[in-house]
Design a protein around this motif. Structure first.
Motif, PDB file in Angstrom:
ATOM      1  N   ILE A   1       0.831  -1.209   0.000  1.00  0.00           N
ATOM      2  CA  ILE A   1       0.000   0.000   0.000  1.00  0.00           C
ATOM      3  C   ILE A   1       0.866   1.260   0.000  1.00  0.00           C
ATOM      4  N   LYS A   2       1.946   1.254   0.776  1.00  0.00           N
ATOM      5  CA  LYS A   2       2.813   2.425   0.872  1.00  0.00           C
ATOM      6  C   LYS A   2       3.450   2.745  -0.476  1.00  0.00           C
ATOM      7  N   ALA A   3       3.940   1.733  -1.168  1.00  0.00           N
ATOM      8  CA  ALA A   3       4.571   1.937  -2.476  1.00  0.00           C
ATOM      9  C   ALA A   3       3.557   2.499  -3.475  1.00  0.00           C
ATOM     10  N   LYS A   4       2.339   1.970  -3.433  1.00  0.00           N
ATOM     11  CA  LYS A   4       1.313   2.438  -4.363  1.00  0.00           C
ATOM     12  C   LYS A   4       0.878   3.862  -4.062  1.00  0.00           C
ATOM     13  N   LYS A   5       0.854   4.218  -2.773  1.00  0.00           N
ATOM     14  CA  LYS A   5       0.527   5.595  -2.413  1.00  0.00           C
ATOM     15  C   LYS A   5       1.618   6.547  -2.918  1.00  0.00           C
ATOM     16  N   MET A   6       2.866   6.127  -2.793  1.00  0.00           N
ATOM     17  CA  MET A   6       3.977   6.940  -3.318  1.00  0.00           C
ATOM     18  C   MET A   6       3.791   7.179  -4.808  1.00  0.00           C
ATOM     19  N   TYR A   7       3.458   6.123  -5.519  1.00  0.00           N
ATOM     20  CA  TYR A   7       3.305   6.244  -6.970  1.00  0.00           C
ATOM     21  C   TYR A   7       2.168   7.201  -7.335  1.00  0.00           C
ATOM     22  N   GLN A   8       1.036   7.012  -6.735  1.00  0.00           N
ATOM     23  CA  GLN A   8      -0.119   7.847  -7.052  1.00  0.00           C
ATOM     24  C   GLN A   8       0.135   9.314  -6.694  1.00  0.00           C
ATOM     25  N   THR A   9       0.865   9.537  -5.626  1.00  0.00           N
ATOM     26  CA  THR A   9       1.170  10.914  -5.213  1.00  0.00           C
ATOM     27  C   THR A   9       2.100  11.592  -6.208  1.00  0.00           C
ATOM     28  N   VAL A  10       3.129  10.873  -6.635  1.00  0.00           N
ATOM     29  CA  VAL A  10       4.058  11.438  -7.619  1.00  0.00           C
ATOM     30  C   VAL A  10       3.345  11.697  -8.940  1.00  0.00           C
ATOM     31  N   PHE A  11       2.526  10.755  -9.348  1.00  0.00           N
ATOM     32  CA  PHE A  11       1.743  10.937 -10.574  1.00  0.00           C
ATOM     33  C   PHE A  11       0.892  12.203 -10.490  1.00  0.00           C
ATOM     34  N   GLN A  12       0.215  12.394  -9.357  1.00  0.00           N
ATOM     35  CA  GLN A  12      -0.644  13.570  -9.190  1.00  0.00           C
ATOM     36  C   GLN A  12       0.177  14.852  -9.115  1.00  0.00           C
ATOM     37  N   ALA A  13       1.356  14.777  -8.504  1.00  0.00           N
ATOM     38  CA  ALA A  13       2.224  15.963  -8.418  1.00  0.00           C
ATOM     39  C   ALA A  13       2.651  16.424  -9.806  1.00  0.00           C
ATOM     40  N   GLN A  14       2.969  15.474 -10.668  1.00  0.00           N
ATOM     41  CA  GLN A  14       3.355  15.840 -12.035  1.00  0.00           C
ATOM     42  C   GLN A  14       2.179  16.457 -12.788  1.00  0.00           C
ATOM     43  N   GLU A  15       1.004  15.846 -12.651  1.00  0.00           N
ATOM     44  CA  GLU A  15      -0.188  16.376 -13.313  1.00  0.00           C
ATOM     45  C   GLU A  15      -0.504  17.791 -12.828  1.00  0.00           C
ATOM     46  N   ASN A  16      -0.447  17.994 -11.524  1.00  0.00           N
ATOM     47  CA  ASN A  16      -0.765  19.310 -10.968  1.00  0.00           C
ATOM     48  C   ASN A  16       0.246  20.362 -11.417  1.00  0.00           C
ATOM     49  N   ALA A  17       1.507  19.996 -11.442  1.00  0.00           N
ATOM     50  CA  ALA A  17       2.553  20.942 -11.843  1.00  0.00           C
ATOM     51  C   ALA A  17       2.375  21.367 -13.301  1.00  0.00           C
ATOM     52  N   ALA A  18       2.114  20.399 -14.163  1.00  0.00           N
ATOM     53  CA  ALA A  18       1.945  20.713 -15.590  1.00  0.00           C
ATOM     54  C   ALA A  18       0.730  21.614 -15.812  1.00  0.00           C
ATOM     55  N   LYS A  19      -0.361  21.326 -15.105  1.00  0.00           N
ATOM     56  CA  LYS A  19      -1.584  22.118 -15.264  1.00  0.00           C
ATOM     57  C   LYS A  19      -1.424  23.543 -14.718  1.00  0.00           C
ATOM     58  N   SER A  20      -0.488  23.730 -13.817  1.00  0.00           N
ATOM     59  CA  SER A  20      -0.312  25.054 -13.193  1.00  0.00           C
ATOM     60  C   SER A  20       0.403  26.050 -14.095  1.00  0.00           C
ATOM     61  N   ILE A  21       1.060  25.554 -15.132  1.00  0.00           N
ATOM     62  CA  ILE A  21       1.924  26.416 -15.949  1.00  0.00           C
ATOM     63  C   ILE A  21       1.102  27.231 -16.945  1.00  0.00           C
ATOM     64  N   ILE A  22       1.232  28.549 -16.855  1.00  0.00           N
ATOM     65  CA  ILE A  22       0.632  29.471 -17.814  1.00  0.00           C
ATOM     66  C   ILE A  22       1.772  30.159 -18.544  1.00  0.00           C
ATOM     67  N   SER A  23       1.818  29.984 -19.856  1.00  0.00           N
ATOM     68  CA  SER A  23       2.933  30.502 -20.652  1.00  0.00           C
ATOM     69  C   SER A  23       3.138  31.994 -20.439  1.00  0.00           C
ATOM     70  N   GLY A  24       4.401  32.361 -20.161  1.00  0.00           N
ATOM     71  CA  GLY A  24       4.763  33.766 -20.032  1.00  0.00           C
ATOM     72  C   GLY A  24       4.458  34.399 -18.694  1.00  0.00           C
TER      73      GLY A  24
END
Length: 358
Positions: free
Chosen positions: A239-262
């Motif tokens: 469970i711990k390993a899977k939580k790590m994975y899902q958290t990292v996946f969500q962190a990448q998604e959130n970071a990409a969505k936050s970017i507004i060009s310029g």
């Protein structure tokens, strides 16, 4: 070369210089198109004034250089210190910019023989390189496609008993057999080794007790790099390993969505967004930068980290690679390449990153 020399010449006034001495082999490659100078030995200088551009090299390269460089650059095998001294006097140049790549010994030699002021110009060409042309983007996309193709191949090679070095070798062999080279040394990390962000690939073999398989690799095609990381969980993952994975996946998604060009501070804010995602899930912040520019080098401008002053804008090509690392347990990192085009953040590497278990 899309007027790269003239673009640099136009910046000289802004930098309060009349000329620039370029010593970085990568920057020389960017400006001239010639890629065969050593990254470890000084085999060329490029000297650019407001009036002309002169590439200094030796007899080993002169014939090859003259076939490739743009017509506005003249090649020479003459002594660079002596010739630059003559140009300085002829054009009445008062100040010369130089790069941090220049060694102290070289600086002393130029300074002692040339009557002009020398000033460090940091990241001038690197900033120009960060905005990719359509031609460069197509080359990088080819590298990304080969990287994706490699992942599809290597996933079938992972089985109990295989070693990290064997997987790394299979990755290198596949990339080279398909027209590319390695953008950097592959990282293959099994089990607890994955908790070391830049693990040195070892002879460790995959066992039943391992939960993580981390692969960080990239192809280089026509001189341009790709960089991708995938973490695969084994059927033994808890469970711990899977939580790590899902958290990292969500962190990448959130970071990409936050970017507004310029938008001001968008690189720093993307990193903060990723870190906040990890903190909310009970993990520590990313111990390295969130990402970096990719091009002729696998790590270049822009830089994504909480204190970055870089502004991501159209033409920037970069990675986003959040990670969670727990010593003696394991680590998860997911990394993809992104391009900003027409105010849109586009993911370029396409390998599956849904939770894969083998």
């Amino acid at each position: 070369m899309d007027n790269r020399i003239s673009k640099l010449q136009a910046l000289l006034d802004d930098k309060k210089c009349s000329a620039i001495l370029i010593s970085s082999p990568i920057n020389i490659e960017h400006l001239t198109g010639f890629s065969n100078f050593s990254k470890y030995e000084r085999e060329a200088y490029l000297f650019i004034t407001k009036l002309n551009a002169l590439l200094f090299t030796d007899a080993r390269y002169i014939e090859a250089v003259e076939k490739i460089i743009p017509k506005e650059i003249k090649a020479s095998t003459k002594d660079p210190v002596e010739e630059i001294g003559k140009i300085i006097k002829r054009q009445q140049i008062q100040k010369i910019g130089f790069e941090k790549n220049l060694t102290f010994a070289e600086y002393k030699e130029f300074k002692s023989e040339i009557e002009a002021n020398f000033t460090l110009l940091d990241n001038v060409i690197e900033d120009l390189r960060s905005i990719k042309t359509l031609e460069e983007i197509e080359k990088i996309k080819k590298a990304a496609r080969l990287t994706d193709k490699t992942f599809s191949y290597i996933i079938k090679k992972i089985k109990l008993g295989v070693s990290e070095k064997e997987i790394a070798w299979e990755i290198e062999k596949f990339i080279k057999e398909n027209g590319g080279t390695l953008a950097f040394d592959t990282i293959a990390a099994f089990g607890a080794n994955s908790s070391i962000p830049h693990h040195l690939t070892s002879n460790k073999k995959l066992t039943n007790s391992d939960q993580f398989i981390l692969l960080d690799f990239g192809a280089k095609v026509h001189g341009y790099c790709s960089d991708m990381t995938r973490t695969i969980l084994t059927k033994n993952a808890g469970i711990k390993a899977k939580k790590m994975y899902q958290t990292v996946f969500q962190a990448q998604e959130n970071a990409a969505k936050s970017i507004i060009s310029g938008k001001k501070n968008n690189a720093a804010n993307a990193a903060k967004t990723a870190n906040n995602t990890l903190i909310k899930a009970g993990f520590e912040i990313i111990p390295h930068g969130l990402g970096h520019g990719i091009g002729l080098e696998v790590h270049e401008t822009p830089h994504l980290h909480p204190k970055s002053e870089d502004i991501l804008t159209s033409g920037d090509y970069f990675s986003i690679e959040p990670g969670i690392y727990i010593p003696k347990f394991g680590g998860v990192r997911i990394e993809d390449d992104y391009l900003i085009t027409k105010n849109k953040v586009e993911q370029i590497t396409k390998s599956p990153k849904n939770l894969i278990e083998i």
